[in-house]
Motif scaffolding. Structure first.
Motif, mmCIF file in Angstrom:
data_model
loop_
_atom_site.group_PDB
_atom_site.id
_atom_site.type_symbol
_atom_site.label_atom_id
_atom_site.label_comp_id
_atom_site.label_asym_id
_atom_site.label_seq_id
_atom_site.Cartn_x
_atom_site.Cartn_y
_atom_site.Cartn_z
ATOM 1 N N ARG A 53 1.441 -4.337 8.139
ATOM 2 C CA ARG A 53 -0.012 -4.182 8.401
ATOM 3 C C ARG A 53 -0.362 -3.338 9.657
ATOM 4 O O ARG A 53 -1.253 -2.604 9.883
ATOM 5 C CB ARG A 53 -0.633 -5.418 8.683
ATOM 6 C CG ARG A 53 -0.869 -6.267 7.257
ATOM 7 C CD ARG A 53 -1.683 -7.732 7.470
ATOM 8 N NE ARG A 53 -1.398 -8.356 6.288
ATOM 9 C CZ ARG A 53 -2.218 -8.427 5.094
ATOM 10 N NH1 ARG A 53 -3.077 -7.508 5.326
ATOM 11 N NH2 ARG A 53 -2.233 -9.148 4.060
ATOM 12 N N LYS A 54 0.544 -3.527 10.807
ATOM 13 C CA LYS A 54 0.459 -2.641 12.038
ATOM 14 C C LYS A 54 0.675 -1.237 11.733
ATOM 15 O O LYS A 54 0.161 -0.192 12.120
ATOM 16 C CB LYS A 54 1.363 -3.227 12.981
ATOM 17 C CG LYS A 54 0.934 -4.534 13.689
ATOM 18 C CD LYS A 54 1.542 -5.074 14.776
ATOM 19 C CE LYS A 54 1.347 -6.146 15.539
ATOM 20 N NZ LYS A 54 2.279 -6.826 16.677
ATOM 21 N N SER A 103 -2.330 0.149 9.428
ATOM 22 C CA SER A 103 -3.765 0.237 10.142
ATOM 23 C C SER A 103 -3.844 0.908 11.351
ATOM 24 O O SER A 103 -2.840 1.506 11.864
ATOM 25 C CB SER A 103 -3.976 -1.310 10.205
ATOM 26 O OG SER A 103 -3.191 -1.958 11.418
ATOM 27 N N GLY A 120 -5.632 -0.115 13.868
ATOM 28 C CA GLY A 120 -6.253 -1.164 15.130
ATOM 29 C C GLY A 120 -6.877 -2.299 14.707
ATOM 30 O O GLY A 120 -8.123 -2.461 14.790
ATOM 31 N N MET A 121 -6.007 -2.805 13.660
ATOM 32 C CA MET A 121 -6.564 -4.173 13.137
ATOM 33 C C MET A 121 -6.931 -5.112 14.090
ATOM 34 O O MET A 121 -6.045 -5.505 15.196
ATOM 35 C CB MET A 121 -5.455 -4.710 12.073
ATOM 36 C CG MET A 121 -5.931 -6.196 11.512
ATOM 37 S SD MET A 121 -6.870 -5.687 9.780
ATOM 38 C CE MET A 121 -5.610 -5.284 8.915
ATOM 39 N N ASP A 154 -5.153 6.271 7.273
ATOM 40 C CA ASP A 154 -4.600 5.601 6.267
ATOM 41 C C ASP A 154 -3.322 6.499 5.774
ATOM 42 O O ASP A 154 -3.369 7.340 5.056
ATOM 43 C CB ASP A 154 -5.331 4.865 4.932
ATOM 44 C CG ASP A 154 -4.555 4.308 3.873
ATOM 45 O OD1 ASP A 154 -3.445 4.062 4.150
ATOM 46 O OD2 ASP A 154 -5.200 3.878 3.201
ATOM 47 N N ALA A 178 -9.821 3.888 10.845
ATOM 48 C CA ALA A 178 -9.534 2.890 9.955
ATOM 49 C C ALA A 178 -8.305 3.513 9.306
ATOM 50 O O ALA A 178 -8.275 4.483 9.328
ATOM 51 C CB ALA A 178 -10.548 2.626 8.978
ATOM 52 N N TRP A 197 -6.895 -0.836 5.952
ATOM 53 C CA TRP A 197 -7.976 -2.091 5.525
ATOM 54 C C TRP A 197 -9.271 -1.638 6.363
ATOM 55 O O TRP A 197 -9.619 -2.365 7.204
ATOM 56 C CB TRP A 197 -7.452 -3.229 6.225
ATOM 57 C CG TRP A 197 -6.275 -3.917 5.549
ATOM 58 C CD1 TRP A 197 -6.230 -4.460 4.354
ATOM 59 C CD2 TRP A 197 -4.733 -3.535 5.629
ATOM 60 N NE1 TRP A 197 -4.952 -4.861 3.972
ATOM 61 C CE2 TRP A 197 -3.952 -4.129 4.506
ATOM 62 C CE3 TRP A 197 -4.125 -2.835 6.717
ATOM 63 C CZ2 TRP A 197 -2.711 -4.311 4.420
ATOM 64 C CZ3 TRP A 197 -2.739 -2.670 6.292
ATOM 65 C CH2 TRP A 197 -2.025 -3.399 5.444
ATOM 66 N N GLU A 212 -10.969 -3.323 9.650
ATOM 67 C CA GLU A 212 -10.736 -2.536 10.815
ATOM 68 C C GLU A 212 -12.056 -2.040 11.257
ATOM 69 O O GLU A 212 -12.250 -1.954 12.756
ATOM 70 C CB GLU A 212 -9.625 -1.442 10.558
ATOM 71 C CG GLU A 212 -8.353 -1.973 10.204
ATOM 72 C CD GLU A 212 -7.654 -0.705 10.002
ATOM 73 O OE1 GLU A 212 -7.154 0.261 10.741
ATOM 74 O OE2 GLU A 212 -7.309 -0.429 8.767
ATOM 75 N N GLN A 213 -12.927 -1.630 10.532
ATOM 76 C CA GLN A 213 -14.291 -1.217 11.063
ATOM 77 C C GLN A 213 -15.382 -1.944 9.802
ATOM 78 O O GLN A 213 -15.928 -0.818 9.243
ATOM 79 C CB GLN A 213 -14.142 0.367 10.651
ATOM 80 C CG GLN A 213 -13.152 1.120 11.411
ATOM 81 C CD GLN A 213 -13.673 0.993 12.960
ATOM 82 O OE1 GLN A 213 -14.786 0.942 13.621
ATOM 83 N NE2 GLN A 213 -12.867 1.029 13.991
#
Length: 399
Positions: A150-151, A154, A156-157, A209, A236, A239, A243-244
Motif C-alpha cells: 500500500r505504501k 499510494s 500518501g495514505m 498511481d 493520489a 487509492w 488518499e484524497q
C-alpha cells in the motif's frame, strides 16, 4: 445525511445511508472492505441518492464466505443486492471492484444510470506473469507485506487509514487472497469486447498511481467505454478515495447529480411527455394508477379515476399545437415540470405540472396549472366543447 444502517441483504454485509429515490452502490477492491468508502460517502452532496456499501465474499464482514472468488460470483452477489433494493442506480467501483461494477451495470441497462470507475483494472485482466502475480496472491495474512504494498502504490495514505485497512486486509484467508489475485489478473471474457454498458461513465485515476497508469486505462478501459470521460486526482496513487477523499467526493457528487438529471429527463421524455406526444388515451392510461386524481386550473373540480382522466388528458393534448417541457425537478415521489405551449392559431400558454407517483412509479395524482387567465378560460371552454356528451360539462369553465 441519515445515519448509517448496517444490514444483511441477500446474505451480504451492506452499509446503507440516506433515503433517496436513487442509489449509488460502492464496490471495493483487492484486500479492502466496504469501509474504504466511508470518508467519501460522508462528504457526498447528492440528496436524491441512497448510498450502499457492500462487502464482497471473502472480505470484511464476509471473511468466512465460501467461493468461488471470481467475477461471476461477485457480480451475482452485488447484482442481488441491487435488485433487492430495486432503485435506479449508479455503480461505483475501485480497482478490481470496477470490473464488478461494470458487469452489474451492463446486465441492467434500464436501471443503470451511471458507472464511475476509480483506478480501474481492465476487465480483460492485467496479465502479469506467474512469478509476479504470486507476490500478490501470497499476501494473505501478511500484514507487513500488505503495508509495504500500500505504501508503494499510494502517494500518501493517511496513517490511521493505512493502519485500519492493513489490519482489515490481513484478516483475509490466504486462499481468498490467492483467488482474488488470480481473478483480477486473469480478467473476465467480456473484457476482450466493447463494453455492454452504454450509459454515462466517469473514470478517475490517481496522478501518482504506478499500477493503473494512463496507458493502462487508455488501452484496457476507456477503449471499451468510449462514452466515459476521464479525470485525474492529484496527490493520489492507487487509492484516491482514501488518499484524497474530499476531491473524490466532489467529483462523485457532481457525477451523481448529472446522471440523476439525465435519467429523470429521459424518464420524463419516455413517460408523461411521450403520452402528450402520442395524444392517445392508451398512452395516458399506462402512466396512471386506477384511482388517479387530476386537478387542473382548466377544471372546476378534480377528475377522479383512470378512465375519466385519460379521456380528459388525451383530448387536452389534441388542443395543443406545440408543447415543450422546459424545466424539471424532483423531490421524493414528486416531479415538477415547467412547460410552454401554443394553441388556437399560436396563442401562447404556460404552466407547471406536478406529478405524484406511487412506489411502482405510476402517477397517483397530477396537478396542471395554466396561465394566463384568458388563455386558460379559452382552453377549458374548448375542452368542454370537445368532450360534450362524454364528460359532464360541469367539470369545465364557461356557460
Amino acid at each position: 445525511m441519515a445515519d448509517a444502517a448496517v444490514v444483511q441483504v441477500i446474505d451480504t454485509a451492506v452499509t446503507r445511508r440516506g433515503d433517496g429515490q436513487f442509489m449509488a452502490v460502492f464496490v471495493h477492491g483487492f484486500l479492502d472492505d466496504r469501509h474504504v468508502w466511508d470518508n467519501v460517502v460522508s462528504q457526498l452532496d447528492a440528496p436524491e441518492f441512497e448510498f450502499v456499501q457492500i462487502d464482497l465474499a471473502g472480505s470484511g464482514a464476509r471473511a468466512d464466505a465460501e467461493g468461488p472468488f471470481d467475477y461471476d460470483h461477485f457480480t451475482a452477489d452485488v447484482g442481488a443486492v441491487v435488485d433487492h433494493i430495486g432503485k435506479p442506480f449508479v455503480m461505483i467501483g475501485h480497482s478490481m471492484g470496477s470490473a464488478i461494477a461494470e458487469l452489474v451495470a451492463a446486465a441492467r441497462p434500464n436501471r443503470a444510470m451511471g458507472l464511475l470507475l476509480l483506478a480501474p483494472v481492465p476487465l480483460a485482466g492485467v496479465g502479469m506473469p506467474a512469478e509476479a502475480i504470486e507476490s500478490f496472491g501470497g499476501l494473505g495474512g501478511d500484514k507487513e507485506g500488505q503495508c509495504a504494498l500500500r505504501k508503494q502504490l499510494s502517494a500518501g495514505m493517511p496513517g490511521p487509514e493505512l493502519e485500519r485497512i492493513v489490519t482489515a486486509g490481513a484478516q483475509l484467508r490466504p486462499d481468498v487472497v490467492a483467488a482474488l489475485a488470480d481473478c483480477w489478473n486473469g480478467g473476465h471474457p467480456d473484457g476482450v469486447s466493447p463494453s455492454r454498458y452504454a450509459g454515462a461513465g466517469l473514470v478517475l485515476t490517481g496522478a501518482a498511481d504506478p499500477f493503473v497508469t494512463a496507458d493502462v486505462v487508455s488501452a484496457g478501459v476507456t477503449s471499451r467505454l468510449p462514452q466515459a470521460t476521464t479525470a485525474v486526482v492529484e496527490g493520489a496513487g492507487h487509492w484516491p478515495h482514501m488518499e484524497q477523499a474530499s476531491a473524490v467526493a466532489a467529483q462523485t457528487s457532481e457525477f451523481l447529480e448529472r446522471t440523476a438529471a439525465e435519467f429523470l429527463a429521459e424518464a420524463r421524455e419516455q413517460g408523461w411527455t411521450q403520452a402528450f406526444a402520442d395524444k392517445t388515451e392508451s398512452s395516458f392510461a399506462e402512466k396512471f394508477t386506477e384511482d388517479v386524481v387530476l386537478e387542473a386550473s382548466a377544471l372546476q373540480r378534480p377528475a377522479e379515476g383512470r378512465d375519466l382522466v385519460k379521456v380528459i388528458l388525451a383530448t387536452a393534448s389534441g388542443i395543443y399545437e406545440s408543447l415543450t417541457f422546459t424545466h424539471e425537478a424532483s423531490h421524493g415521489s414528486r416531479t415538477y415540470l415547467e412547460w410552454e405551449a401554443t394553441a388556437f392559431g399560436g396563442l401562447k400558454l404556460f404552466g407547471i405540472t406536478v406529478l405524484s407517483k406511487n412506489e411502482d412509479g405510476k402517477i397517483a395524482r397530477a396537478a396542471i396549472h395554466h396561465r394566463p387567465l384568458g388563455a386558460l378560460q379559452k382552453f377549458s371552454g374548448e375542452l368542454r366543447q370537445r368532450l360534450d356528451g362524454t364528460v359532464d360539462s360541469s367539470y369545465f369553465h364557461g356557460d
